[in-house]
Design an enzyme around this catalytic site. Structure first.
Site, mmCIF file in Angstrom:
data_model
loop_
_atom_site.group_PDB
_atom_site.id
_atom_site.type_symbol
_atom_site.label_atom_id
_atom_site.label_comp_id
_atom_site.label_asym_id
_atom_site.label_seq_id
_atom_site.Cartn_x
_atom_site.Cartn_y
_atom_site.Cartn_z
ATOM 1 N N VAL A 14 35.504 42.448 44.899
ATOM 2 C CA VAL A 14 36.340 43.387 44.128
ATOM 3 C C VAL A 14 37.794 42.441 43.604
ATOM 4 O O VAL A 14 38.651 42.376 44.511
ATOM 5 C CB VAL A 14 36.873 44.602 44.885
ATOM 6 C CG1 VAL A 14 37.934 45.386 44.024
ATOM 7 C CG2 VAL A 14 35.557 45.361 45.276
ATOM 8 N N HIS A 15 37.757 41.962 42.662
ATOM 9 C CA HIS A 15 38.569 41.106 42.037
ATOM 10 C C HIS A 15 39.513 41.742 41.056
ATOM 11 O O HIS A 15 39.691 43.171 41.125
ATOM 12 C CB HIS A 15 38.653 39.612 41.738
ATOM 13 C CG HIS A 15 37.319 39.654 40.640
ATOM 14 N ND1 HIS A 15 37.406 40.150 39.233
ATOM 15 C CD2 HIS A 15 35.958 39.915 40.681
ATOM 16 C CE1 HIS A 15 36.600 40.098 38.603
ATOM 17 N NE2 HIS A 15 35.418 39.944 39.307
ATOM 18 N N ALA A 16 40.255 41.285 40.321
ATOM 19 C CA ALA A 16 41.231 42.029 39.368
ATOM 20 C C ALA A 16 40.389 43.112 38.283
ATOM 21 O O ALA A 16 40.966 44.143 38.179
ATOM 22 C CB ALA A 16 42.098 41.316 38.648
ATOM 23 N N ALA A 19 38.876 46.077 40.188
ATOM 24 C CA ALA A 19 40.100 46.872 40.712
ATOM 25 C C ALA A 19 40.623 47.595 39.594
ATOM 26 O O ALA A 19 41.027 48.977 39.834
ATOM 27 C CB ALA A 19 41.043 46.034 41.162
ATOM 28 N N GLU A 87 29.180 43.478 35.943
ATOM 29 C CA GLU A 87 29.443 41.988 36.071
ATOM 30 C C GLU A 87 28.006 41.199 35.977
ATOM 31 O O GLU A 87 28.226 40.039 35.805
ATOM 32 C CB GLU A 87 30.271 41.697 37.115
ATOM 33 C CG GLU A 87 31.687 42.295 36.982
ATOM 34 C CD GLU A 87 32.676 41.482 37.881
ATOM 35 O OE1 GLU A 87 33.881 41.441 37.567
ATOM 36 O OE2 GLU A 87 32.296 40.764 38.752
#
Length: 88
Positions: A14-16, A19, A87
């Site tokens: 969970v990166h930018a 998030a 993704e």
């Protein structure tokens, strides 16, 4: 209250971007929505809060929703985790 255990399935964790997707989805609901990991509880409507959780690949996160639309909110957030935040 609705509570679900979710697993981070995308390799990057969970990166930018994930998030932001979580916060955008959470903000569509009136319910209080929190995520918990390793004793840390964050407001799912806050991008920075979700990022600071540092949820890596295969880590587990507890989703808690409470309010009039809690079931729909929980389903929407779970769908993001299940789709690997689109993704992969």
């Amino acid at each position: 209250m609705t509570e679900k255990i979710l697993t981070v399935k995308n390799r990057a964790g969970v990166h930018a971007r994930p998030a932001a997707l979580i916060a955008q989805a959470a903000n569509k609901f009136a319910s209080e929505i929190t995520l918990e990991k390793d004793g840390m509880t964050v407001n799912a409507k806050s991008i920075m809060g979700v990022i600071t959780m540092a949820a890596a690949y295969n880590s587990q996160v507890v989703l808690k929703t409470e309010g009039a639309d809690e079931s729909d909110a929980a389903s929407a957030i779970q769908a993001l985790f299940d789709s690997k935040f689109e993704e992969e």
